[in-house]
Design an enzyme around this catalytic site. Structure first.
Site, short mmCIF file in Angstrom:
data_model
loop_
_atom_site.label_atom_id
_atom_site.label_comp_id
_atom_site.label_asym_id
_atom_site.label_seq_id
_atom_site.Cartn_x
_atom_site.Cartn_y
_atom_site.Cartn_z
N ASP A 122 0.83 -1.20 0.00
CA ASP A 122 0.00 0.00 0.00
C ASP A 122 0.87 1.25 0.00
O ASP A 122 1.59 1.52 0.96
CB ASP A 122 -0.90 0.00 1.24
CG ASP A 122 -1.79 1.23 1.29
OD1 ASP A 122 -2.92 1.15 0.80
OD2 ASP A 122 -1.36 2.27 1.84
N TYR A 136 3.05 9.66 -0.61
CA TYR A 136 4.11 9.01 0.19
C TYR A 136 5.47 9.22 -0.47
O TYR A 136 6.50 8.95 0.15
CB TYR A 136 3.84 7.51 0.32
CG TYR A 136 2.59 7.13 1.07
CD1 TYR A 136 1.78 8.08 1.67
CD2 TYR A 136 2.21 5.80 1.16
CE1 TYR A 136 0.63 7.72 2.35
CE2 TYR A 136 1.06 5.42 1.84
CZ TYR A 136 0.27 6.38 2.43
OH TYR A 136 -0.87 6.02 3.10
N LYS A 193 -2.69 5.88 -4.33
CA LYS A 193 -3.74 6.84 -4.05
C LYS A 193 -3.48 8.17 -4.77
O LYS A 193 -2.34 8.60 -4.89
CB LYS A 193 -3.84 7.10 -2.54
CG LYS A 193 -3.93 5.84 -1.69
CD LYS A 193 -3.92 6.16 -0.21
CE LYS A 193 -3.72 4.92 0.62
NZ LYS A 193 -2.32 4.45 0.60
N HIS A 240 -7.43 9.79 -2.12
CA HIS A 240 -6.76 9.82 -0.82
C HIS A 240 -7.50 10.71 0.19
O HIS A 240 -7.66 10.33 1.36
CB HIS A 240 -5.31 10.32 -1.01
CG HIS A 240 -4.39 9.92 0.08
ND1 HIS A 240 -3.02 9.89 -0.08
CD2 HIS A 240 -4.61 9.55 1.36
CE1 HIS A 240 -2.45 9.51 1.05
NE2 HIS A 240 -3.39 9.31 1.94
#
Length: 283
Positions: free
Chosen positions: A44, A49, A74, A107
């Site tokens: 994930d 990120y 996301k 997200h």
């Protein structure tokens, strides 16, 4: 590995390996490789990120067939919108260097969510995304957006652990057979959770650590859970929860731990503005 079937017929591993706050250019690569070697088959990540490149490289270098690995990413808030989302999806595919993404999520559900969702529905029809879903949707946000979607979300990824069990949104999601994915499944190291008497007593009974009891509760309760660690031993032990079963009474005792309070309130004033200024996603 255990799997759940999503409302679109695709199967998802019940435990995934999260890479939030693990740096790109090495650390994420090593962590994902370790996770895959330990038996994880669900990774994930997210545009925000900033480590999609490492995730994709680790998957390619793992020696495991692509079809056996479930990849989630996301769309960041700045790409909510029809044209913006198309660019965001293309960017994620490029950075991951993959032909498709197994699950793609909105997200943060603010701004032109409906435009973004339309782009995701089209990308799903084109095979670029196999499943689509949302993240951080409260009851109010769900009711604002989801009734206007042609395809209902396969998952809603939200904060979830025994102290915050999201009962209201889960009841609403049940109507569309949308699965709940848990971020902060271990309470982000909350001592009041990990040292709770119910949890520690069960850990002693089953010869497990408190984290394993918590993850077992979540998986047994139909939740997809996403523990994160860079510790090799903890990566392994987080997956070692399929050799015992909690009784109905034990499950109910953990359910009674719910406080209804978490660390993130998607409906709080100023959340959207704070998140918009948090990250800048560049091509």
């Amino acid at each position: 590995m255990k799997y759940l079937t999503l409302n679109d017929g695709n199967k998802i591993p019940t435990i995934g390996f999260g890479v939030f706050m693990i740096p790109n250019d090495g650390p994420t690569y090593e962590a994902v490789l370790n996770a895959l070697k330990s038996g994880y088959r669900h990774i994930d990540t997210a545009a925000a990120y900033f480590n999609e490149e490492d995730v994709g490289k680790a998957i390619r270098d793992s020696g495991i067939d692509r079809e056996e690995i479930f990849v989630t990413s996301k769309l960041w808030l700045s790409d909510n919108g029809y044209e913006e989302a198309k660019r965001g999806i293309a960017r994620s595919l490029r950075k991951l260097n993959l032909d498709y993404i197994d699950l793609y999520l909105i997200h943060q559900p603010y701004g032109d969510v409906e435009g973004a969702w339309k782009a995701m529905e089209e990308a799903k029809a084109e095979g670029k995304l196999h499943s689509i879903g949302v993240s951080n949707m409260s009851v109010a946000l769900w009711n604002k957006f989801v009734p206007h979607f042609n395809i209902k979300p396969a998952v809603n990824q939200v904060e979830f652990n025994p102290l915050f069990q999201q009962k209201e949104i889960r009841a609403l999601m049940k109507e569309t057979d949308t699965k709940l994915e848990a971020w902060y499944p271990l309470g982000h190291g909350d001592a009041s959770l990990l040292s709770h008497e119910i949890i520690t007593n069960l850990a002693n009974k089953y010869g497990k650590n408190p984290g394993q009891i918590i993850l077992k509760f979540e998986v047994q309760d139909g939740v997809i859970t996403l523990p994160k660690s860079t510790n090799k031993e903890r990566i392994k032990t987080n997956l070692d929860i399929f050799d015992f079963t909690l009784t109905n009474e034990e499950m109910e005792a953990i359910r009674q731990m719910d406080t209804g309070k978490g660390s993130h309130n998607p409906d709080a004033p100023g959340v959207e503005e704070r998140l918009r200024s948090a990250f800048v996603i560049e091509d």
